[in-house]
Design a protein around this motif. Structure first.
Motif, PDB file in Angstrom:
ATOM      1  N   ILE A 156     -12.985  -3.948   6.459  1.00 11.39           N
ATOM      2  CA  ILE A 156     -14.049  -4.811   7.410  1.00 11.39           C
ATOM      3  C   ILE A 156     -14.687  -3.797   8.358  1.00 11.39           C
ATOM      4  N   PHE A 157     -15.784  -3.715   8.284  1.00 13.18           N
ATOM      5  CA  PHE A 157     -16.770  -2.767   8.997  1.00 13.18           C
ATOM      6  C   PHE A 157     -17.430  -3.286   9.936  1.00 13.18           C
ATOM      7  N   ALA A 158     -17.335  -2.966  11.121  1.00 14.20           N
ATOM      8  CA  ALA A 158     -17.941  -3.281  12.483  1.00 14.20           C
ATOM      9  C   ALA A 158     -19.445  -2.483  12.335  1.00 14.20           C
ATOM     10  N   VAL A 185      -2.081 -11.334  12.781  1.00  7.26           N
ATOM     11  CA  VAL A 185      -2.448 -12.021  11.725  1.00  7.26           C
ATOM     12  C   VAL A 185      -2.007 -11.080  10.582  1.00  7.26           C
ATOM     13  N   GLU A 186      -1.321 -11.741   9.356  1.00 11.86           N
ATOM     14  CA  GLU A 186      -1.082 -10.875   8.413  1.00 11.86           C
ATOM     15  C   GLU A 186      -2.288  -9.886   8.131  1.00 11.86           C
ATOM     16  N   GLU A 187      -2.368  -8.710   7.565  1.00 12.02           N
ATOM     17  CA  GLU A 187      -3.408  -8.041   7.380  1.00 12.02           C
ATOM     18  C   GLU A 187      -3.049  -6.942   6.203  1.00 12.02           C
ATOM     19  N   ARG A 188      -4.135  -6.607   5.790  1.00  7.73           N
ATOM     20  CA  ARG A 188      -4.209  -5.330   4.773  1.00  7.73           C
ATOM     21  C   ARG A 188      -5.503  -4.748   5.151  1.00  7.73           C
ATOM     22  N   ALA A 189      -6.364  -5.346   5.492  1.00  7.53           N
ATOM     23  CA  ALA A 189      -7.731  -4.860   5.791  1.00  7.53           C
ATOM     24  C   ALA A 189      -7.829  -3.505   6.938  1.00  7.53           C
ATOM     25  N   GLN A 190      -8.415  -2.549   6.664  1.00  2.88           N
ATOM     26  CA  GLN A 190      -8.515  -1.608   7.393  1.00  2.88           C
ATOM     27  C   GLN A 190     -10.148  -1.715   8.128  1.00  2.88           C
TER      28      GLN A 190
END
Length: 151
Positions: free
Chosen positions: A72-74, A92-97
């Motif tokens: 996920i890019f800001a 939240v459960e996450e995998r995203a960087q």
């Protein structure tokens, strides 16, 4: 704009990065433009650079985005802080960087993509240039064995 640029690099069958990235999507941390199409100046800038098939309806960030996406890019520091707060508050459960897109500036310095909406003119072209450069650098970093895109 970033989604349109990035998608054009990874979903074009002639690209060396074709289908190395699954789903490409964009969203906002606020809900004020939900359902809206991209600004006409964004579409015009993309079309000026040969991206003529970009369609999108704005949506708001979802908890599931942290689970469903690898990255996920800001676009700017404010969005980056919002994303970090969202993630920590929701647990939240996450995998995203979660990263600042401008970490891939290629200049050695982090850059932000200034929202061209209120600036107009050359700001849309500058945002396009940044999105293209950041996308190219991200792809080259993430897939070092793949031939790089032509400039």
């Amino acid at each position: 704009m970033a989604e349109g640029v990035f998608r054009s690099m990874v979903k074009d069958p002639s690209s060396p990065y074709y289908n190395l990235i699954g789903t490409v999507d964009s969203c906002g941390t606020g809900g004020y433009h939900v359902g809206d199409e991209p600004d006409s100046r964004t579409l015009s800038t993309l079309e000026d650079h040969g991206i003529t098939n970009y369609k999108h309806a704005a949506r708001r960030l979802r908890d599931s985005d942290f689970r469903d996406f690898d990255y996920i890019f800001a676009m700017d520091l404010s969005n980056h802080s919002d994303l970090q707060r969202w993630r920590s508050r929701k647990k939240v459960e996450e995998r995203a960087q979660v990263m600042l897109f401008g970490e891939f500036s290629g200049t050695g310095c982090k850059e932000t993509v200034q929202d061209p909406y209120y600036t107009g003119g050359d700001a849309f072209e500058k945002a396009y240039e940044q999105c293209r450069r950041f996308s190219r650098n991200f792809l080259a970093t993430t897939f070092p064995g793949v031939p790089q895109l032509a400039t």
